[in-house]
Write a protein that holds these residues in place. Structure first.
Motif, mmCIF file in Angstrom:
data_model
loop_
_atom_site.group_PDB
_atom_site.id
_atom_site.type_symbol
_atom_site.label_atom_id
_atom_site.label_comp_id
_atom_site.label_asym_id
_atom_site.label_seq_id
_atom_site.Cartn_x
_atom_site.Cartn_y
_atom_site.Cartn_z
ATOM 1 N N GLU A 170 35.856 42.787 53.424
ATOM 2 C CA GLU A 170 35.290 42.865 52.083
ATOM 3 C C GLU A 170 33.778 42.648 52.032
ATOM 4 O O GLU A 170 33.210 42.520 50.944
ATOM 5 N N GLU A 198 31.869 40.108 53.333
ATOM 6 C CA GLU A 198 31.364 38.751 53.121
ATOM 7 C C GLU A 198 30.432 38.277 54.231
ATOM 8 O O GLU A 198 29.763 37.251 54.088
ATOM 9 N N ALA A 216 35.276 48.859 47.474
ATOM 10 C CA ALA A 216 35.503 48.731 46.036
ATOM 11 C C ALA A 216 35.656 50.099 45.400
ATOM 12 O O ALA A 216 34.822 50.986 45.622
ATOM 13 N N ALA A 255 36.855 43.626 39.662
ATOM 14 C CA ALA A 255 37.589 43.076 40.801
ATOM 15 C C ALA A 255 38.931 43.764 41.013
ATOM 16 O O ALA A 255 39.493 43.715 42.112
ATOM 17 N N ASN A 304 38.993 46.130 43.986
ATOM 18 C CA ASN A 304 38.932 45.670 45.374
ATOM 19 C C ASN A 304 40.118 46.194 46.170
ATOM 20 O O ASN A 304 41.273 46.099 45.738
ATOM 21 N N ALA A 318 42.572 45.428 48.426
ATOM 22 C CA ALA A 318 43.049 44.087 48.774
ATOM 23 C C ALA A 318 44.030 44.052 49.931
ATOM 24 O O ALA A 318 44.219 42.986 50.537
ATOM 25 N N ARG A 366 43.408 41.145 43.830
ATOM 26 C CA ARG A 366 43.303 39.840 44.477
ATOM 27 C C ARG A 366 43.691 39.904 45.951
ATOM 28 O O ARG A 366 44.687 40.528 46.311
ATOM 29 N N SER A 367 42.914 39.211 46.805
ATOM 30 C CA SER A 367 43.185 39.220 48.246
ATOM 31 C C SER A 367 43.124 37.842 48.890
ATOM 32 O O SER A 367 43.441 37.708 50.075
ATOM 33 N N ASP A 368 42.707 36.814 48.144
ATOM 34 C CA ASP A 368 42.482 35.512 48.779
ATOM 35 C C ASP A 368 43.746 34.925 49.384
ATOM 36 O O ASP A 368 43.692 34.193 50.373
ATOM 37 N N ARG A 399 38.556 37.449 50.268
ATOM 38 C CA ARG A 399 37.615 36.633 49.503
ATOM 39 C C ARG A 399 37.740 36.814 47.990
ATOM 40 O O ARG A 399 37.075 36.109 47.226
ATOM 41 N N THR A 400 38.545 37.769 47.528
ATOM 42 C CA THR A 400 38.647 38.046 46.098
ATOM 43 C C THR A 400 39.787 37.236 45.499
ATOM 44 O O THR A 400 40.959 37.470 45.820
ATOM 45 N N ALA A 404 37.105 35.905 40.377
ATOM 46 C CA ALA A 404 36.457 37.214 40.294
ATOM 47 C C ALA A 404 36.869 37.991 39.047
ATOM 48 O O ALA A 404 36.270 39.018 38.736
#
Length: 386
Positions: free
Chosen positions: A233, A235, A263, A289, A292, A294, A326-328, A333-334, A338
């Motif tokens: 992503e 980071e 994205a 977001a 993203n 993910a 969402r991916s966290d 990191r999302t 976000a």
């Protein structure tokens, strides 16, 4: 009602959560609608199923073995993979028809306390709890099988050869761990233009979900059978190389997402713009977001004769799928911060099999390795490596 007998459930818990004789308490998590107007028949059936499972497992607790089985209700969170509320209820006298009645059905408890005290969870919920339970499991060292949208139609997927499922999932994970990129070519019905995506797999480790949770601190879907990875992503010091044109068919309408640096930044209509194009364009504008990339996932259950049932929990395990948002909870990191508000947090899988996207075909999936030749792992929608 559930199609699972007391013996079935005892055997299921023993199979899903092997080992650790000290793990003697199990919680069955179920969400209850805040707004009765949003309730539906499948959700009502699932809540009744959760009550039935709790009763069966209490009767069969000695055979698992378990000391306590608790039915844990909480107000629904409104979207898949949003964070859970701070409090829940240990239900003792049956689930109420809506969340306003939970306080009268059992003791109010902080979720953090319940997580500290309960080593095992089943979660047959309406809205997926996979993301929050993955994060909480790492913190509190419990194990959880998340079952959003579970229904009787999914029972055959609990009865496949999970030894062979595990072998295939492990083979996919090994390849994803070694790859630095995945290149996917798509073909659209009646459209000769090329569509393709490159997913940046650097700086990432893949996950395997084989339907068993032998290690503490693990949570994931049941039924299961997939390997998946979060595309890089950006980071670190360099931008993500994930880019391309990602076609998605929804309700018979096909749109194409334009992706740059992992994205989705725009949505193009295929043919005349319709309601799906307008909805997706608005979603990206409202919640960037959501765009993203993910997850890149590879399900294997389709090769075992399992078909789709209209629920992502199972259907994503049938073949290639790509998730937005969402991916966290998978190591990305999302996360919830976000998004603009908790109700907007989402992790949404797009499933690339003929039954779910008949106008979009997967021509090929090729993994690019840094230390060897590229490998075509899927051609014309079927795996080439098994």
């Amino acid at each position: 009602m559930s199609g699972l007998s007391e013996t079935d459930l005892v055997n299921l818990v023993r199979s899903v959560f092997p080992g650790y004789p000290e793990d003697r308490d199990l919680g069955i998590l179920v969400d209850v609608p805040r707004d009765p107007s949003r309730d539906n028949a499948g959700w009502r059936t699932r809540r009744a199923m959760a009550e039935e499972w709790a009763a069966h497992l209490k009767n069969g607790a000695r055979s698992v073995p378990l000391d306590f089985v608790r039915l844990i209700g909480y107000p629904d969170v409104g979207s898949n993979n949003a964070d859970l509320p701070e409090e829940c209820f240990l239900v003792e006298s049956g689930l109420p028809p809506d969340a306003s009645g939970l306080a009268g059905r059992g003791a109010r408890r902080a979720f953090e306390e319940v997580f500290r005290e309960t080593p095992l969870f089943l979660a047959p919920t309406e809205y997926s709890t996979t993301a929050p339970l993955k994060n909480a499991a790492l913190k509190h060292h419990f194990r959880a099988a998340t079952m959003p949208g579970f229904s009787e139609k999914m029972i055959p997927a609990l009865q496949v050869d999970y030894g062979e499922v595990g072998r295939r999932v492990s083979a996919l994970k090994d390849r994803l761990d070694r790859a630095e990129a995945a290149e996917i070519e798509f073909r659209l019905e009646g459209d000769d233009r090329p569509y393709g995506m490159t997913f940046d797999l650097r700086h990432r480790t893949a996950h395997e979900s084989s339907g068993r949770f032998p290690r503490k601190g693990a949570a994931g879907n049941l039924p299961s059978g997939e390997a998946y990875i979060v595309p890089y992503e950006g980071e670190k010091d360099e931008a993500s190389r994930t880019r391309g044109s990602l076609p998605v068919e929804v309700s018979g309408e096909t749109v194409v997402f334009s992706v740059e640096a992992n994205a989705a930044r725009a949505v193009m209509a295929v043919g005349e713009p319709g309601p799906v194009w307008r909805a997706e364009t608005d979603h990206l504008r409202r919640e960037p977001a959501y765009g993203n990339m993910a997850e890149l996932g590879f399900g294997v259950l389709g090769d075992f004769g399992i078909g789709p049932v209209g629920e992502i929990l199972l259907d994503e395990k049938l073949g290639l799928h790509i998730a937005f948002g969402r991916s966290d909870h998978f190591g990305g990191r999302t996360g919830p911060s976000a998004f603009s508000r908790p109700e907007e947090v989402i992790h949404l899988d797009r499933i690339y099999i003929p039954a779910t996207q008949p106008r979009v075909a997967v021509r090929s999936v090729t993994l690019i390795y840094p230390d060897g030749p590229a490998e075509v792992i899927m051609a014309e929608g079927r795996y080439r490596i098994f």
